[in-house]
Design an enzyme around this catalytic site. Structure first.
Site: not given
Ligand code: GLU
Length: 333
Positions: A16, A29, A95-96, A168, A290
């Site tokens: 992103t 996007y 970010t994923d 995340k 457990e």
């Molecule tokens: N799904 C995309 C990725 O991980 C967008 C998420 C992001 O970068 O915030 O590249």
């Protein structure tokens, strides 16, 4: 002559932070649209703190991150760590799966040089895009001597996280990252890092996983099974047919239905290494609470989340198939 600025290598992989929208307020996007040079051009202030060397390693949404990109990235990072002219390395990333790439590098890269991963929750074309500020902080951190010897770090939203701890925790919003178990490493303030804690686990220079693992044609297949009410055993039998390792994203402290545990026990008897982790997002999975892990031949993930447990198990199985030895690695990393 003024002192030369420190050299910081910026390796771009997409995400992103390099994403573009149709217009500045739309939700839709495309990640990985802009090049590394576009990203750098948005932060002219970088010219005042570092001599940037930019490279495009990939340009993907990080949901499409692959082991092949990890191999290429690790090789490039290792080469830059060996280059004495480079003070630090920044990796821009979606970010994923950012936390997975960071943890992978912390296991394989055996250098003390700062390695900083960074992304953004808002696309580069969004109102209030935070990518430029995050990128500035990442470069400021990567050139800072206090960042050395901590393993790969992540900067998001002015927080600094250790690779093993970051997660995340939200699908949207600026406060999408946390280190739920052991806390943040520190913060960036005015372009200066302030560290609150040491990294408490084994990483980088202490890691016994060397880059030689990159030469293996493929790594052992490890899949994650997500536990839920009424989980059946047949899905586990199916996965166990092709996997060398299974990570259970278990309920609570790494638990699952009797049917699922029986199927995992069958898998372990057939030579599949089974690691129990928690789907809760934080907390500790201890042995023999457990379930009798010793009798079942299971490994406890401790406080490593399922997606990172998958990476550690994959590398662990590249060097040993012994459950006790794998447990010892989970106790250290
Ligand atoms: N799904 C995309 C990725 O991980 C967008 C998420 C992001 O970068 O915030 O590249």
């Amino acid at each position: 002559m003024p002192d030369a600025l420190p050299v910081v290598a910026v390796l771009a992989t997409g995400g992103t932070i390099a994403g573009a929208q149709a217009d500045a307020t739309s939700a839709g996007y495309k990640a990985g649209t802009f090049s590394v040079n576009d990203l750098l051009a948005a932060v002219p202030q970088l010219a005042g703190i570092a001599d940037i060397r930019a490279e495009q390693v990939a340009n993907v949404g990080s949901q499409n991150m692959t082991h092949a990109v990890w191999r290429a990235l690790a090789e490039r990072v290792d080469a830059l760590c060996q280059d004495a002219s480079v003070a630090g390395i920044v990796i821009t990333h979606g970010t994923d799966t950012l936390e997975e790439t960071a943890y992978f590098l912390s296991l394989l890269i055996q250098h003390d040089k700062p390695i900083v991963l960074v992304g953004a929750m808002r696309p580069a074309t969004a109102l209030g895009a935070e990518g430029p500020a995050n990128l500035y902080n990442a470069v400021a951190l990567a050139r800072h001597p206090d960042a050395r010897g901590r393993g790969p770090l992540v900067v998001m939203n002015e927080d600094v996280h250790y690779a093993r701890e970051i997660q995340k925790i939200a699908s949207a919003g600026l406060c999408a990252f946390a280190s739920p178990n052991r806390g943040r490493a520190g913060v960036m303030h005015g372009g200066t890092p302030y560290f609150y804690s040491r990294n408490t686990t084994t990483h980088t220079t202490q890691s016994e996983f060397s880059l030689a693992l990159l030469e293996k044609a493929s790594w052992p297949r490890v899949d994650i099974i997500y536990a839920h009410a009424d989980l059946q055993g047949d899905v586990i039998d199916f996965v166990a047919d092709t996997a060398q390792g299974i990570v259970l994203a278990g309920v609570g402290d790494g638990n699952a239905t009797d049917l699922a545990i029986a199927a995992l026990s069958r898998a372990a008897d057939a030579g599949v290494t089974v690691v129990r982790s928690s789907r809760t997002g934080s907390g500790f999975v201890a042995r023999d609470v457990e379930l009798d892990d010793g009798a079942l031949g299971f490994v406890a993930a401790r406080d490593l989340n399922p997606q990172k447990a998958r990476i550690l198990l994959m590398l662990a199985l590249s060097v040993t198939r012994d459950a006790a030895a794998v447990q010892a690695l989970f106790d250290r990393y």
